[in-house]
Design a protein around this motif. Sequence first.
Motif, short mmCIF file in Angstrom:
data_model
loop_
_atom_site.label_atom_id
_atom_site.label_comp_id
_atom_site.label_asym_id
_atom_site.label_seq_id
_atom_site.Cartn_x
_atom_site.Cartn_y
_atom_site.Cartn_z
N ARG A 108 0.19 -0.90 0.11
CA ARG A 108 -0.23 -0.48 -0.35
C ARG A 108 1.09 1.51 -0.12
O ARG A 108 0.28 1.85 -0.69
CB ARG A 108 -0.64 0.45 1.15
CG ARG A 108 -1.74 -0.97 1.23
CD ARG A 108 -2.29 -1.49 2.90
NE ARG A 108 -3.48 -0.09 2.57
CZ ARG A 108 -3.94 -0.36 4.08
NH1 ARG A 108 -3.71 -0.87 4.92
NH2 ARG A 108 -4.85 0.90 4.41
N LEU A 109 1.79 0.89 0.74
CA LEU A 109 3.26 2.15 1.32
C LEU A 109 3.39 2.20 -0.48
O LEU A 109 3.04 3.96 -1.43
CB LEU A 109 3.89 2.24 1.38
CG LEU A 109 3.59 2.35 2.93
CD1 LEU A 109 4.66 1.88 4.57
CD2 LEU A 109 3.11 3.21 3.53
N ALA A 133 1.26 3.70 -2.52
CA ALA A 133 1.05 5.40 -2.63
C ALA A 133 2.41 6.41 -3.32
O ALA A 133 1.86 7.36 -4.06
CB ALA A 133 0.42 5.61 -1.09
N GLU A 134 3.66 5.88 -3.02
CA GLU A 134 4.89 6.40 -3.77
C GLU A 134 4.95 6.71 -4.95
O GLU A 134 4.93 7.73 -5.60
CB GLU A 134 6.22 5.67 -2.87
CG GLU A 134 6.05 5.47 -1.45
CD GLU A 134 6.40 7.72 -1.08
OE1 GLU A 134 6.68 8.26 -1.14
OE2 GLU A 134 6.00 7.50 0.47
N TYR A 135 4.51 5.83 -5.56
CA TYR A 135 4.62 5.37 -7.20
C TYR A 135 2.79 6.45 -7.74
O TYR A 135 2.51 6.34 -8.94
CB TYR A 135 4.12 4.27 -7.90
CG TYR A 135 5.45 3.35 -7.06
CD1 TYR A 135 6.65 3.87 -7.79
CD2 TYR A 135 4.97 2.03 -6.82
CE1 TYR A 135 7.53 3.00 -7.85
CE2 TYR A 135 6.90 1.57 -6.75
CZ TYR A 135 7.94 1.52 -7.43
OH TYR A 135 9.03 1.98 -7.67
N GLY A 136 1.87 6.96 -7.00
CA GLY A 136 0.50 7.91 -7.27
C GLY A 136 -0.24 6.93 -7.52
O GLY A 136 -0.86 7.54 -8.04
N GLU A 137 -0.44 5.68 -6.82
CA GLU A 137 -2.16 4.88 -8.00
C GLU A 137 -2.62 4.12 -6.14
O GLU A 137 -2.09 4.52 -5.05
CB GLU A 137 -1.45 3.19 -7.99
CG GLU A 137 -0.03 3.52 -8.44
CD GLU A 137 -0.74 3.30 -11.10
OE1 GLU A 137 -1.67 2.94 -10.76
OE2 GLU A 137 0.22 3.07 -11.24
N THR A 138 -4.01 4.67 -6.47
CA THR A 138 -5.53 4.15 -5.45
C THR A 138 -5.64 3.10 -5.82
O THR A 138 -6.61 3.45 -6.81
CB THR A 138 -5.73 5.66 -5.32
OG1 THR A 138 -5.01 6.66 -5.79
CG2 THR A 138 -6.72 5.83 -4.29
N LEU A 185 10.35 1.12 3.58
CA LEU A 185 8.92 1.47 3.74
C LEU A 185 8.55 -0.07 3.89
O LEU A 185 7.74 -0.37 4.87
CB LEU A 185 8.86 1.74 1.81
CG LEU A 185 8.64 2.92 1.29
CD1 LEU A 185 7.25 3.35 0.09
CD2 LEU A 185 8.00 3.81 2.46
N ARG A 199 4.85 11.38 5.81
CA ARG A 199 4.35 11.33 4.51
C ARG A 199 3.03 11.10 3.79
O ARG A 199 2.59 9.97 4.71
CB ARG A 199 5.09 9.99 3.87
CG ARG A 199 6.46 10.45 3.76
CD ARG A 199 7.94 9.38 2.83
NE ARG A 199 7.80 9.70 1.60
CZ ARG A 199 8.17 10.48 0.99
NH1 ARG A 199 9.11 11.22 1.57
NH2 ARG A 199 8.18 10.83 -0.13
N SER A 209 2.44 9.28 1.89
CA SER A 209 1.81 7.35 1.93
C SER A 209 0.72 7.20 2.42
O SER A 209 0.93 6.23 2.78
CB SER A 209 2.93 6.75 0.99
OG SER A 209 4.09 7.02 1.94
N ARG A 260 -1.01 8.57 5.29
CA ARG A 260 -2.16 9.15 6.23
C ARG A 260 -2.79 7.72 5.93
O ARG A 260 -3.72 7.09 6.92
CB ARG A 260 -2.24 9.97 5.54
CG ARG A 260 -3.33 11.06 6.48
CD ARG A 260 -3.74 12.14 5.45
NE ARG A 260 -2.54 13.07 5.53
CZ ARG A 260 -1.76 13.80 4.42
NH1 ARG A 260 -2.96 14.25 3.27
NH2 ARG A 260 -1.03 14.21 4.37
#
Lengths: 229, 229
Positions: A16-17, A20-25, A171, A204, A206, A208
């Motif tokens: 999941r981290l 998020a760091e790669y901008g994917e949801t 991570l 960060r 990511s 949250r």
Amino acid sequence: MLLYHHTVSAPSRFVRLLLAEYGETPQLVEEMPWARRPEFMQINPAGSVPVLMSEAETGIVGAYAISEYLDETRGPIMRERRLMPGSPLERAEVRRLVDWFLSKAESDATRPIARERVFKLQMTAAEGGGAPDSAVLRAARGNVRQHMRYLGWLAHSRNLLAGDRLTLADLAAGAMVSVLDYLGEIDWGSEPAARDWYQRLKSRPSFRPLLEDRVRRVPPPSHYSDLDF
Amino acid sequence: MLLYHHTVSAPSRFVRLLLAEYGETPQLVEEMPWARRPEFMQINPAGSVPVLMSEAETGIVGAYAISEYLDETRGPIMRERRLMPGSPLERAEVRRLVDWFLSKAESDATRPIARERVFKLQMTAAEGGGAPDSAVLRAARGNVRQHMRYLGWLAHSRNLLAGDRLTLADLAAGAMVSVLDYLGEIDWGSEPAARDWYQRLKSRPSFRPLLEDRVRRVPPPSHYSDLDF
């Protein structure tokens, strides 16, 4: 993208981290691995999480395959924010640490504690549910102290765990720490360098969604989602 | 190159196979991981094998870091004999299988059996040596049957485990099987497709040194080094 995960699985949180760091949801689906749901076993015969359903509708199974897949497909366009260093020897050091936190610490500390304190609450009696085994918890807690000592040493000697930049190693360790911290299993007083490193990491964006996670009947300690704990 | 390994460690055998396939002949040093030898702990604080000392005199720790390091540094010049496919999704499938045979099967079958039947003979009483625990052996043997059934299914549905070419997945499974076969723990009659796959694999030159391995006080069954078993 769709991710099969479990809230207190450190390898799931690691992915999941990463996403998020790669901008994917991704869409998240919580899977109870012990239930061995037939549709899920078709996707992953090991029955374990995490599993990422990619663009091609193929399941990518396990933190190792997923993190390397994302680095191969998303890493190059991240440029200097790539989560892997450029040289093979530095990459080997990142992988050693990922393995440490998501295999070694996972099997001797994080998973036993998650199992005794969370999974057994969610399992039926037939699945192995019931009261935690105090001998298992005692042994795992001893291992938590050792892993936190090592993390403290790394955080003290380096700016980030594998050097000067954020990598998969931070991570992976962050995913482990966040599970243990949710369960109130970390003695933050004894490892100030690890605490400082984790405080930086958890602010960060990511992180949250992880800090908003809640497990039914197992509330986290009040400092869990506090960024200035 | 120098490789710290243990004869009945499947991840160590996996790296020996890899190095042989890449045409490297490392110096081998057998390490007893439970002894936690101080000089070795300096190289790998986890105390585990395998560890590869590279050209740069830096320890590359663990099968995961070593196999990816070798693919990055040696893979491209192997061209069509590269041990990893070209597409990210195919690579993910190889990594899923490596993880299956060297993490999942390792922790629930191969390592418990190696520990009970070999390590405990080599350990002092203070280190935990002694007679095998029959309950541990019984559980691990049940898992061996499951892993061999899965291997048989893979070998039956595919030419090699991850498709048409030899990959890290075959060498990972081969390393596991060779340890269990040395210890006479495999019922070859029940998995003909796995047997055929392993027979092809063990006639590769890279397998020869493994078939010559001997553990003191634990002789292998006669078919162990027989190429037409």
